[in-house]
Design a protein around this motif. Sequence first.
Motif, PDB file in Angstrom:
ATOM      1  N   GLY A 116       0.812  -1.217   0.000  1.00 14.49           N
ATOM      2  CA  GLY A 116       0.000   0.000   0.000  1.00 14.49           C
ATOM      3  C   GLY A 116       0.842   1.261   0.000  1.00 14.49           C
ATOM      4  N   GLN A 117       1.996   1.216   0.650  1.00  6.42           N
ATOM      5  CA  GLN A 117       2.868   2.381   0.720  1.00  6.42           C
ATOM      6  C   GLN A 117       3.734   2.553  -0.520  1.00  6.42           C
ATOM      7  OE1 GLN A 117       2.915   4.981   2.920  1.00  6.42           O
ATOM      8  NE2 GLN A 117       1.037   3.891   3.377  1.00  6.42           N
ATOM      9  N   THR A 118       4.029   1.463  -1.195  1.00  2.98           N
ATOM     10  CA  THR A 118       4.981   1.511  -2.294  1.00  2.98           C
ATOM     11  C   THR A 118       4.583   2.494  -3.387  1.00  2.98           C
ATOM     12  OG1 THR A 118       5.702  -0.739  -1.852  1.00  2.98           O
ATOM     13  CG2 THR A 118       6.201   0.130  -4.020  1.00  2.98           C
ATOM     14  N   LEU A 119       3.338   2.453  -3.819  1.00  2.00           N
ATOM     15  CA  LEU A 119       2.901   3.316  -4.923  1.00  2.00           C
ATOM     16  C   LEU A 119       2.998   4.792  -4.545  1.00  2.00           C
ATOM     17  CD1 LEU A 119       1.779   3.554  -7.744  1.00  2.00           C
ATOM     18  CD2 LEU A 119      -0.502   3.342  -6.791  1.00  2.00           C
ATOM     19  N   THR A 120       2.426   5.158  -3.397  1.00  2.00           N
ATOM     20  CA  THR A 120       2.454   6.565  -3.020  1.00  2.00           C
ATOM     21  C   THR A 120       3.867   7.023  -2.653  1.00  2.00           C
ATOM     22  OG1 THR A 120       1.757   5.963  -0.776  1.00  2.00           O
ATOM     23  CG2 THR A 120       0.043   6.699  -2.301  1.00  2.00           C
ATOM     24  N   TYR A 121       4.674   6.136  -2.154  1.00  2.00           N
ATOM     25  CA  TYR A 121       6.067   6.432  -1.815  1.00  2.00           C
ATOM     26  C   TYR A 121       6.779   7.047  -3.029  1.00  2.00           C
ATOM     27  CZ  TYR A 121      10.889   5.171  -0.348  1.00  2.00           C
ATOM     28  OH  TYR A 121      12.220   5.175  -0.016  1.00  2.00           O
ATOM     29  N   PHE A 122       6.622   6.435  -4.187  1.00  2.00           N
ATOM     30  CA  PHE A 122       7.289   6.940  -5.390  1.00  2.00           C
ATOM     31  C   PHE A 122       6.616   8.200  -5.935  1.00  2.00           C
ATOM     32  CE2 PHE A 122       8.783   2.511  -5.257  1.00  2.00           C
ATOM     33  CZ  PHE A 122      10.145   2.777  -5.207  1.00  2.00           C
ATOM     34  N   ILE A 123       5.328   8.360  -5.671  1.00  2.42           N
ATOM     35  CA  ILE A 123       4.648   9.605  -6.052  1.00  2.42           C
ATOM     36  C   ILE A 123       5.178  10.762  -5.207  1.00  2.42           C
ATOM     37  CG2 ILE A 123       2.420  10.808  -6.062  1.00  2.42           C
ATOM     38  CD1 ILE A 123       1.150   8.122  -6.929  1.00  2.42           C
ATOM     39  N   TYR A 124       5.460  10.508  -3.934  1.00  2.96           N
ATOM     40  CA  TYR A 124       6.046  11.547  -3.076  1.00  2.96           C
ATOM     41  C   TYR A 124       7.412  11.960  -3.618  1.00  2.96           C
ATOM     42  CZ  TYR A 124       2.541   9.787   0.258  1.00  2.96           C
ATOM     43  OH  TYR A 124       1.386   9.382   0.870  1.00  2.96           O
ATOM     44  N   ILE A 125       8.211  10.984  -4.032  1.00  5.29           N
ATOM     45  CA  ILE A 125       9.519  11.292  -4.611  1.00  5.29           C
ATOM     46  C   ILE A 125       9.343  12.141  -5.870  1.00  5.29           C
ATOM     47  CG2 ILE A 125      11.515  10.288  -5.822  1.00  5.29           C
ATOM     48  CD1 ILE A 125      11.402   7.965  -3.796  1.00  5.29           C
ATOM     49  N   ARG A 126       8.386  11.770  -6.718  1.00  7.65           N
ATOM     50  CA  ARG A 126       8.165  12.531  -7.961  1.00  7.65           C
ATOM     51  C   ARG A 126       7.755  13.973  -7.667  1.00  7.65           C
ATOM     52  NH1 ARG A 126       9.858  14.426 -12.279  1.00  7.65           N
ATOM     53  NH2 ARG A 126       8.297  14.963 -13.824  1.00  7.65           N
ATOM     54  N   ASN A 127       6.925  14.182  -6.644  1.00  9.46           N
ATOM     55  CA  ASN A 127       6.527  15.547  -6.292  1.00  9.46           C
ATOM     56  C   ASN A 127       7.716  16.352  -5.771  1.00  9.46           C
ATOM     57  OD1 ASN A 127       3.510  16.317  -6.511  1.00  9.46           O
ATOM     58  ND2 ASN A 127       3.514  14.161  -5.950  1.00  9.46           N
ATOM     59  N   LEU A 128       8.623  15.712  -5.051  1.00  8.10           N
ATOM     60  CA  LEU A 128       9.841  16.400  -4.639  1.00  8.10           C
ATOM     61  C   LEU A 128      10.682  16.772  -5.857  1.00  8.10           C
ATOM     62  CD1 LEU A 128      10.729  14.321  -1.459  1.00  8.10           C
ATOM     63  CD2 LEU A 128      10.210  16.774  -1.517  1.00  8.10           C
TER      64      LEU A 128
END
Length: 197
Positions: A55-67
């Motif tokens: 569940g965390q994996t997908l949003t984890y990489f979206i957070y990186i992309r927003n950074l």
Amino acid sequence: MAQLLFSGRMIIQWLLSEKSKKIITPITFWHLSLLASFLLFVYGYLRNDFAIMMGQTLTYFIYIRNLQLQGEWGRFPKFFRVFLWIFPLLIVIYGFNNDQYDAARLFRNEAIPFWLLLLGSLGQIIFTLRFIYQWVYSERKKISSLPLGFWLLSLLGSTIIVTYAIIRKDPVLLAGHGMGLIMYIRNIYIQRNEVKG
């Protein structure tokens, strides 16, 4: 700690938006999101809960992309960036190679009726979709932002999760998502007034 950081990011975003009378997406929101997601991923590993980790994996990489979109990712030391990119993958590979995860048991829990498991899963899927929507929106605009659709999906997903929490008598979920409901409604109101103005 992860849940406190997730709540903290929303409170900071909400207060800044209230102050400026428009929706603000501060860099701190993405820093706290990434740190909280990392910690929740570790928590899932320590609890041997593959579902939390996935569940965390997908949003984890979206957070990186927003950074990346906000020009912050490059400020992290290179070793740290590489570590953050590969960490989830390494843990998942390690878990499967050491027989810690059993894919057949992921969605079976005798303590939760199947219909309730479906309801909780639906809420989590919608809640996760808000960041996929946000990511696609931000990629199109080439700037990290939290659009109205993000808040609407947050409200819908959180309402379902609160319902699930009430039925399951889960005070942690109820407290986390109950407070979120207030912030999501307020951000929808702020954003609608921003569009009218």
